[in-house]
Design a protein around this motif. Structure first.
Motif, PDB file in Angstrom:
ATOM      1  N   THR A 130       0.836  -1.204   0.000  1.00 35.52           N
ATOM      2  CA  THR A 130       0.000   0.000   0.000  1.00 35.52           C
ATOM      3  C   THR A 130       0.873   1.257   0.000  1.00 35.52           C
ATOM      4  O   THR A 130       0.521   2.251  -0.639  1.00 35.52           O
ATOM      5  N   ALA A 131       1.999   1.203   0.676  1.00 38.53           N
ATOM      6  CA  ALA A 131       2.924   2.343   0.661  1.00 38.53           C
ATOM      7  C   ALA A 131       3.459   2.564  -0.751  1.00 38.53           C
ATOM      8  O   ALA A 131       3.527   3.702  -1.225  1.00 38.53           O
ATOM      9  N   GLN A 132       3.810   1.490  -1.438  1.00 40.44           N
ATOM     10  CA  GLN A 132       4.297   1.600  -2.820  1.00 40.44           C
ATOM     11  C   GLN A 132       3.217   2.195  -3.715  1.00 40.44           C
ATOM     12  O   GLN A 132       3.499   3.025  -4.571  1.00 40.44           O
ATOM     13  N   ALA A 136       3.486   5.602  -5.838  1.00 40.33           N
ATOM     14  CA  ALA A 136       3.242   5.618  -7.290  1.00 40.33           C
ATOM     15  C   ALA A 136       2.213   6.691  -7.644  1.00 40.33           C
ATOM     16  O   ALA A 136       2.359   7.400  -8.652  1.00 40.33           O
ATOM     17  N   ALA A 137       1.183   6.836  -6.815  1.00 35.20           N
ATOM     18  CA  ALA A 137       0.178   7.873  -7.055  1.00 35.20           C
ATOM     19  C   ALA A 137       0.799   9.269  -6.936  1.00 35.20           C
ATOM     20  O   ALA A 137       0.495  10.162  -7.734  1.00 35.20           O
ATOM     21  N   ASP A 152      10.422  13.143 -15.043  1.00 37.44           N
ATOM     22  CA  ASP A 152      11.339  11.998 -15.029  1.00 37.44           C
ATOM     23  C   ASP A 152      11.835  11.675 -13.618  1.00 37.44           C
ATOM     24  O   ASP A 152      12.886  11.100 -13.430  1.00 37.44           O
ATOM     25  N   TRP A 153      11.044  12.028 -12.636  1.00 36.56           N
ATOM     26  CA  TRP A 153      11.395  11.802 -11.233  1.00 36.56           C
ATOM     27  C   TRP A 153      10.380  10.844 -10.630  1.00 36.56           C
ATOM     28  O   TRP A 153       9.213  10.868 -10.982  1.00 36.56           O
ATOM     29  N   ALA A 154      10.799   9.985  -9.710  1.00 39.90           N
ATOM     30  CA  ALA A 154       9.882   9.014  -9.126  1.00 39.90           C
ATOM     31  C   ALA A 154      10.043   8.944  -7.613  1.00 39.90           C
ATOM     32  O   ALA A 154      11.131   9.141  -7.084  1.00 39.90           O
ATOM     33  N   CYS A 155       8.960   8.644  -6.943  1.00 38.64           N
ATOM     34  CA  CYS A 155       8.957   8.347  -5.514  1.00 38.64           C
ATOM     35  C   CYS A 155       8.945   6.825  -5.396  1.00 38.64           C
ATOM     36  O   CYS A 155       8.019   6.177  -5.875  1.00 38.64           O
ATOM     37  N   VAL A 156       9.982   6.277  -4.789  1.00 37.12           N
ATOM     38  CA  VAL A 156      10.119   4.831  -4.690  1.00 37.12           C
ATOM     39  C   VAL A 156      10.423   4.474  -3.242  1.00 37.12           C
ATOM     40  O   VAL A 156      11.239   5.134  -2.595  1.00 37.12           O
ATOM     41  N   GLY A 157       9.780   3.450  -2.746  1.00 38.92           N
ATOM     42  CA  GLY A 157      10.026   3.014  -1.384  1.00 38.92           C
ATOM     43  C   GLY A 157      10.634   1.626  -1.344  1.00 38.92           C
ATOM     44  O   GLY A 157      10.450   0.831  -2.260  1.00 38.92           O
ATOM     45  N   PHE A 158      11.396   1.378  -0.303  1.00 37.15           N
ATOM     46  CA  PHE A 158      11.961   0.052  -0.096  1.00 37.15           C
ATOM     47  C   PHE A 158      12.269  -0.100   1.389  1.00 37.15           C
ATOM     48  O   PHE A 158      12.527   0.890   2.074  1.00 37.15           O
ATOM     49  N   PRO A 159      12.246  -1.318   1.876  1.00 36.04           N
ATOM     50  CA  PRO A 159      12.551  -1.532   3.295  1.00 36.04           C
ATOM     51  C   PRO A 159      13.998  -1.149   3.610  1.00 36.04           C
ATOM     52  O   PRO A 159      14.919  -1.528   2.886  1.00 36.04           O
ATOM     53  N   MET A 160      14.202  -0.385   4.664  1.00 34.52           N
ATOM     54  CA  MET A 160      15.546   0.069   5.016  1.00 34.52           C
ATOM     55  C   MET A 160      16.476  -1.093   5.332  1.00 34.52           C
ATOM     56  O   MET A 160      17.653  -1.057   4.973  1.00 34.52           O
TER      57      MET A 160
END
Length: 170
Positions: A130-132, A136-137, A152-160
């Protein structure tokens, strides 16, 4: 990267991080000595303070018990030591000191400064998926609303944890 100088000592190039007011709350790591930044210190002109790492305290200040309130210079700007982080704390990995993020009004409103890294904790009922989806939204909305700077910029999440061990996992 900053230039650290202390009266009577040679200058040293050092890595640091500018952090927001939620830094300590999100990481749940209080300083070993002293305090974290207060809300006023995130204001331009009121941000002349610094937290230092335990290693820096030992290396440059010989673990002086009177470290709090001492002055040092970071890239020519005087800052006052308000705290020492715990010996086991290292985030980001190479940082040896932390200052409050206090951008000018001009920099707070610029759309072309893509220099910050954000980290957060998931809400108790949230999932990584849901965070991803939320990120993306945001990416889609930013690209639509600000195509000149964010197309050309993105918000991307990943586990630390995954990021921290990725290089040594094999």
């Amino acid at each position: 990267n900053l230039n650290l100088s202390v009266d009577g000592m040679d200058p040293e190039r050092i890595e640091g991080a500018s952090v927001t007011a939620d830094f300590a709350r999100v990481l749940r790591i209080p300083p070993e000595r002293g305090r974290f930044f207060d809300s006023e210190e995130f204001t331009p002109g009121q941000d002349g303070v610094v937290l230092i790492s335990h290693a820096l305290w030992r290396h440059r200040f010989a673990a002086a018990p009177d470290i709090l309130e001492r002055s040092l210079f970071l890239s020519g700007r005087e800052r006052r030591v308000i705290g020492v982080m715990p010996e086991t704390f290292a985030f980001p990995a190479q940082a040896r000191l932390w200052v409050p993020l206090a951008p000018s009004e001009e920099n707070r409103t610029r759309r072309d400064l893509h220099t910050l890294h954000a980290f957060a904790r998931l809400k108790p009922d949230a999932t990584y998926e849901t965070a991803q989806a939320d990120l993306a939204a945001l990416t889609t909305r930013y690209a639509r609303d600000h195509p000149a700077t964010d197309a050309d910029w993105a918000c991307v999440g990943f586990p630390m944890l995954e990021d921290a061990v990725a290089q040594i996992r094999p």
